[in-house]
Design a protein around this motif. Structure first.
Motif, mmCIF file in Angstrom:
data_model
loop_
_atom_site.group_PDB
_atom_site.id
_atom_site.type_symbol
_atom_site.label_atom_id
_atom_site.label_comp_id
_atom_site.label_asym_id
_atom_site.label_seq_id
_atom_site.Cartn_x
_atom_site.Cartn_y
_atom_site.Cartn_z
ATOM 1 N N ARG A 67 38.732 -16.741 58.665
ATOM 2 C CA ARG A 67 39.406 -15.765 59.541
ATOM 3 C C ARG A 67 40.688 -16.399 60.067
ATOM 4 N N ILE A 68 41.795 -15.690 59.876
ATOM 5 C CA ILE A 68 43.100 -16.154 60.343
ATOM 6 C C ILE A 68 43.585 -15.181 61.415
ATOM 7 N N VAL A 69 43.875 -15.704 62.586
ATOM 8 C CA VAL A 69 44.440 -14.901 63.672
ATOM 9 C C VAL A 69 45.792 -15.507 64.028
ATOM 10 N N ARG A 70 46.828 -14.709 63.909
ATOM 11 C CA ARG A 70 48.187 -15.192 64.156
ATOM 12 C C ARG A 70 48.845 -14.365 65.265
ATOM 13 N N GLY A 71 49.409 -15.085 66.243
ATOM 14 C CA GLY A 71 50.128 -14.417 67.319
ATOM 15 C C GLY A 71 49.234 -13.715 68.314
ATOM 16 N N ALA A 72 48.078 -14.301 68.603
ATOM 17 C CA ALA A 72 47.112 -13.632 69.482
ATOM 18 C C ALA A 72 47.674 -13.387 70.873
ATOM 19 N N GLU A 73 48.653 -14.214 71.288
ATOM 20 C CA GLU A 73 49.198 -14.093 72.639
ATOM 21 C C GLU A 73 50.392 -13.143 72.703
ATOM 22 N N ALA A 74 50.643 -12.385 71.627
ATOM 23 C CA ALA A 74 51.831 -11.532 71.556
ATOM 24 C C ALA A 74 51.863 -10.514 72.696
ATOM 25 N N PRO A 75 53.008 -10.363 73.348
ATOM 26 C CA PRO A 75 53.119 -9.332 74.397
ATOM 27 C C PRO A 75 53.084 -7.939 73.783
ATOM 28 N N ALA A 76 52.610 -6.991 74.571
ATOM 29 C CA ALA A 76 52.515 -5.620 74.068
ATOM 30 C C ALA A 76 53.911 -5.041 73.840
ATOM 31 N N LEU A 77 54.047 -4.279 72.771
ATOM 32 C CA LEU A 77 55.290 -3.583 72.454
ATOM 33 C C LEU A 77 55.184 -2.129 72.911
ATOM 34 N N PRO A 78 56.299 -1.423 72.995
ATOM 35 C CA PRO A 78 56.250 -0.031 73.459
ATOM 36 C C PRO A 78 55.624 0.911 72.438
ATOM 37 N N TRP A 79 55.120 2.016 72.942
ATOM 38 C CA TRP A 79 54.731 3.163 72.144
ATOM 39 C C TRP A 79 55.868 4.169 72.155
ATOM 40 N N THR A 80 55.896 5.031 71.149
ATOM 41 C CA THR A 80 56.889 6.088 71.097
ATOM 42 C C THR A 80 56.281 7.299 70.406
ATOM 43 N N VAL A 81 57.039 8.379 70.324
ATOM 44 C CA VAL A 81 56.601 9.559 69.578
ATOM 45 C C VAL A 81 57.574 9.774 68.438
ATOM 46 N N GLU A 82 57.049 9.766 67.217
ATOM 47 C CA GLU A 82 57.870 9.991 66.040
ATOM 48 C C GLU A 82 57.754 11.460 65.647
ATOM 49 N N VAL A 83 58.872 12.150 65.653
ATOM 50 C CA VAL A 83 58.874 13.581 65.339
ATOM 51 C C VAL A 83 58.689 13.733 63.839
ATOM 52 N N SER A 84 57.726 14.546 63.432
ATOM 53 C CA SER A 84 57.360 14.573 62.019
ATOM 54 C C SER A 84 56.709 15.890 61.647
ATOM 55 N N ILE A 85 56.569 16.045 60.327
ATOM 56 C CA ILE A 85 55.778 17.130 59.751
ATOM 57 C C ILE A 85 54.566 16.467 59.124
ATOM 58 N N PRO A 86 53.328 16.802 59.518
ATOM 59 C CA PRO A 86 52.161 16.119 58.945
ATOM 60 C C PRO A 86 52.189 16.153 57.432
ATOM 61 N N GLY A 87 51.841 15.013 56.809
ATOM 62 C CA GLY A 87 51.891 14.919 55.346
ATOM 63 C C GLY A 87 50.696 15.567 54.685
ATOM 64 N N GLY A 88 50.822 15.825 53.402
ATOM 65 C CA GLY A 88 49.699 16.265 52.597
ATOM 66 C C GLY A 88 49.473 17.762 52.554
ATOM 67 N N ALA A 89 50.267 18.556 53.253
ATOM 68 C CA ALA A 89 50.166 20.024 53.202
ATOM 69 C C ALA A 89 48.717 20.500 53.284
ATOM 70 N N GLY A 90 48.015 20.070 54.318
ATOM 71 C CA GLY A 90 46.634 20.488 54.503
ATOM 72 C C GLY A 90 45.616 19.544 53.904
ATOM 73 N N SER A 91 46.064 18.443 53.290
ATOM 74 C CA SER A 91 45.139 17.473 52.724
ATOM 75 C C SER A 91 44.326 16.815 53.834
#
Length: 535
Positions: free
Chosen positions: A60-84
Motif C-alpha cells: 500500500r502506497i499513500v502519498r501526500g496524506a497531509e495535503a490541505p483540502a482544495l476547493p469544490w466548484t460546480v461544473e456546468v454540464s450536460i449529463p453524458g450518455g443520453a440516458g445511459s
C-alpha cells in the motif's frame, strides 16, 4: 495488512513506513527512489508491504496524506450518455471559447459567479494534446455540501451541472496539487509463486458478479476488463473486447486494442495487440463470423467489421450497430441465447444441427452451441445449416503479424486499453484505442485527462506480474489521469503495462476483504470478469 504477515516482513514494513528502507527492501515492486511521480517531490510517501502467500506481496502506497483540502466548484454540464445508466459516462463539459463565454454571461446575468477556464492536456504517444476546449464553472466552495447546494440553485434556474472537487482535475502543472493518493500493488514473482493466476467471469458471461464474489477462493484479486453495463448496449456482463478463459475464446477483440495475457504459472504475462478471424463452415460453403457470445447487431466499443455503423474502428464507450450479422454462441454465454428476429442453428456437442429456430433465442442442449444470423445474413446461414449436417465454427486469435495464437488451457486473456508502457517506455495510445473521439472532446476530458479510480496491470523487467489499483473520486484519494497512470506504472518498474476497467469497477480484494474504496455510491460494483491469485 495481511493476517499471514510473518514477523520479519512486519519489521520490514515498519521500516518502510518510517522511511528507513526503500520499498524494494520489503520485496515490493521496484520504484523510483523519490516515490511515485505524483505531485511535488517534497510530498511524504509511506509504503507498507505484506506477504500474502509465497511469491505474492501486497504494497500500500499513500502519498501526500497531509495535503490541505482544495476547493469544490460546480461544473456546468450536460449529463453524458443520453440516458445511459453507466455511472462512469463522462459528462459533456467542454465548449468552444465563444460558446463558453456566452454561457458564462448568461449565468452571471442570473446571479451566478461563473468563470471560463481553458483546459489543456499533455501530449501522449499518438495524440498531440494541447487545448481540449473551455469549461464553465460556478463558484469556489470549502465543502461538498456548499457546492451541492449551489448546484441545486443552478438546476432550479434551468441549468445542468455537477459538484466537482478541483483535486480531480488532473492538471499536472498545478502548484496546489498535493494529493493525497492511495495506490495498492499486488506483485506475483513466478520464481516463488506456486499458486495459479487466472481470469474468471463467474457462472456465465451475462451475469455480473462482484470481484469479491469471484474471489471467494482466491488469496487476492482485482477487477479486469471492460464489459457491457447498459442493456441497450448488449448483454450486461459480456466482455466489451477480447476474453479468453482457459484457452477458450469467448469474446472477440475490439479492433486490435491491447490485451493482457496471463499464464496460470505467472510466467508468461504480456501486453499485446490481438485481432481475430472467425468462420462457420458447412458442407456447401463457409461464411464469416461477426462476433462471439454477444447480442447480434450491438458491438460495444466498436472495432468490428467494415459494415458496422458509425465506424469499424475502436470507439470507447460507444455501441456500434450492424443489422446483418452472424454470431456464434457457446454455453458460457448464459442460460438462453438472445431472442429476436432472424435465424438460429442449434448444434449438439458434435457440431451437428439439431434444429433451426426462428425467431432466434432459447436454451442450448447440454454441451451444445448455436449460430445466430440477422438481416441479410439469414440467407447465408440458411445455406449452410441443414438439419443433421455438421457446422464447424472456427474462432482464432491472431497476433500483431497476423499469425494464429495457439490456444492453451493455461492461458487467459482479458481486454483493456489504452496501452501505458511498452518496452519499458511510457507509451499511451488513446487515439488508437478509441478514447479520442472526433467532435467530442468532453469524452477525452472526462475519461483520459481527469483523475478517476484506475486498475492497471503489467509485467516488470524481472518477469513479475504487477496488478495495481488507485482509488479516486474522493478527497482522501484523488485518482489518476491516464498519463499519470502510465507514469505510475513506469515508476513501479513495469516494462509492459495496460489500463483495465476503472471508475466504479476498480476493486482489489485480499484475504477475503475488499481493501480499497470502490467509488460507486452503492458500494462494490458487479463486474464482467476479474483476475484471481489462487493459492
Amino acid at each position: 495488512m495481511s493476517k499471514r504477515l510473518p514477523a520479519a516482513a512486519a519489521a520490514l514494513s515498519l521500516l518502510v513506513l518510517l522511511g528507513a528502507l526503500p520499498a524494494s527492501a520489503a520485496d515490493a515492486p521496484p520504484a523510483s527512489r523519490s516515490g511515485l511521480p505524483l505531485g511535488p517531490s517534497d510530498l511524504t510517501e509511506t509504503r507498507t508491504t505484506s506477504t500474502l502467500q509465497p511469491g505474492v506481496t501486497l504494497t500500500r502506497i499513500v502519498r501526500g496524506a497531509e495535503a490541505p483540502a482544495l476547493p469544490w466548484t460546480v461544473e456546468v454540464s450536460i449529463p453524458g450518455g443520453a440516458g445511459s445508466p453507466d455511472p462512469d459516462a463522462p459528462p459533456t463539459a467542454l465548449k468552444d471559447r465563444v460558446s463558453a463565454g456566452e454561457l458564462a454571461d448568461e449565468l452571471k446575468a442570473d446571479g451566478f459567479a461563473a468563470r471560463v477556464e481553458e483546459v489543456t492536456t499533455p501530449a501522449v504517444a499518438d495524440y498531440d494534446g494541447g487545448t481540449l476546449g473551455w469549461r464553465v464553472r460556478v463558484g469556489s466552495f470549502g465543502s461538498q455540501d456548499a457546492a451541492t447546494s449551489e448546484r441545486g440553485r443552478l438546476v432550479a434556474a434551468g441549468y445542468a451541472g455537477s459538484a466537482i472537487y478541483t483535486g480531480w482535475d488532473g492538471d499536472p502543472d498545478s502548484a496546489d496539487d498535493r494529493g493525497p493518493w492511495r495506490v495498492d500493488v499486488l506483485t506475483i514473482d513466478p520464481r516463488r509463486f506456486r499458486g495459479s493466476l487466472r481470469a474468471s467471469y463467474g457462472p456465465d458471461l451475462e451475469r455480473r458478479e462482484k470481484t469479491s464474489e469471484l474471489a471467494a477462493e482466491a488469496t487476492a484479486a482485482v477487477n479486469a476488463g471492460f464489459f457491457v453495463l447498459d442493456p441497450k448496449a448488449g448483454a450486461p456482463g459480456d466482455p466489451a473486447g477480447v476474453g479468453t478463459y482457459g484457452g477458450r475464446l469467448l469474446s472477440e477483440p475490439v479492433g486490435d486494442r491491447p490485451a493482457l495475457v496471463l499464464g496460470a504459472d505467472a510466467r508468461r504475462t504480456d501486453v499485446t495487440r490481438l485481432t481475430w478471424r472467425g468462420r462457420v463452415t458447412g458442407a456447401h460453403g463457409s461464411e464469416r463470423l461477426d462476433g462471439v457470445n454477444r447480442v447480434p447487431g450491438l458491438i460495444r466499443n466498436c472495432g468490428g467489421t467494415p459494415d458496422d455503423s458509425p465506424t469499424a474502428r475502436p470507439l470507447h464507450d460507444v455501441t456500434c450497430t450492424d443489422p446483418d450479422e452472424i454470431v456464434a454462441f457457446t454455453p458460457s454465454y448464459g442460460q438462453q441465447t438472445p431472442p429476436g428476429d432472424g435465424l438460429e442453428a442449434v448444434l449438439d456437442a458434435r457440431g451437428r444441427v439439431t434444429g433451426l429456430r426462428t425467431p432466434r433465442g432459447g436454451p442450448l442442449p447440454a454441451g451444445g452451441s448455436s449460430v445466430q444470423a440477422t438481416g441479410d445474413r439469414v440467407a447465408d446461414l440458411k445455406s449452410l445449416a441443414r438439419p443433421g449436417a455438421r457446422l464447424a465454427v472456427d474462432k482464432t486469435l491472431l497476433d500483431r503479424r497476423g499469425k494464429p495464437v495457439p490456444a492453451s488451457r493455461t492461458t487467459d486473456i482479458v481486454n483493456g486499453g489504452p496501452e501505458l508502457v511498452h518496452n519499458g517506455r511510457t507509451h499511451v495510445t488513446p487515439a488508437a484505442d478509441g478514447m479520442v473521439q472526433p467532435g467530442n472532446p468532453s469524452f477525452y476530458y472526462g475519461w483520459v485527462h481527469k483523475r478517476n479510480p484506475r486498475t492497471l496491470a503489467g509485467v516488470d523487467a524481472s518477469g513479475r506480474t504487477v496488478l495495481v489499483t488507485a482509488d479516486g473520486r474522493g478527497t482522501g484519494s484523488l485518482g489518476l489521469s491516464i498519463p499519470e497512470s502510465a507514469a505510475v506504472a513506469k515508476s513501479l518498474g513495469l516494462r509492459e503495462a495496460i489500463n483495465l476497467d476503472g471508475g466504479g469497477s476498480t476493486t482489489m480484494v485480499a484475504d477475503g476483504k475488499v481493501i480499497n474504496t470502490p467509488s460507486d455510491a452503492a458500494g462494490e460494483r458487479p463486474v464482467g470478469d476479474a483476475l484471481l491469485i489462487l493459492p
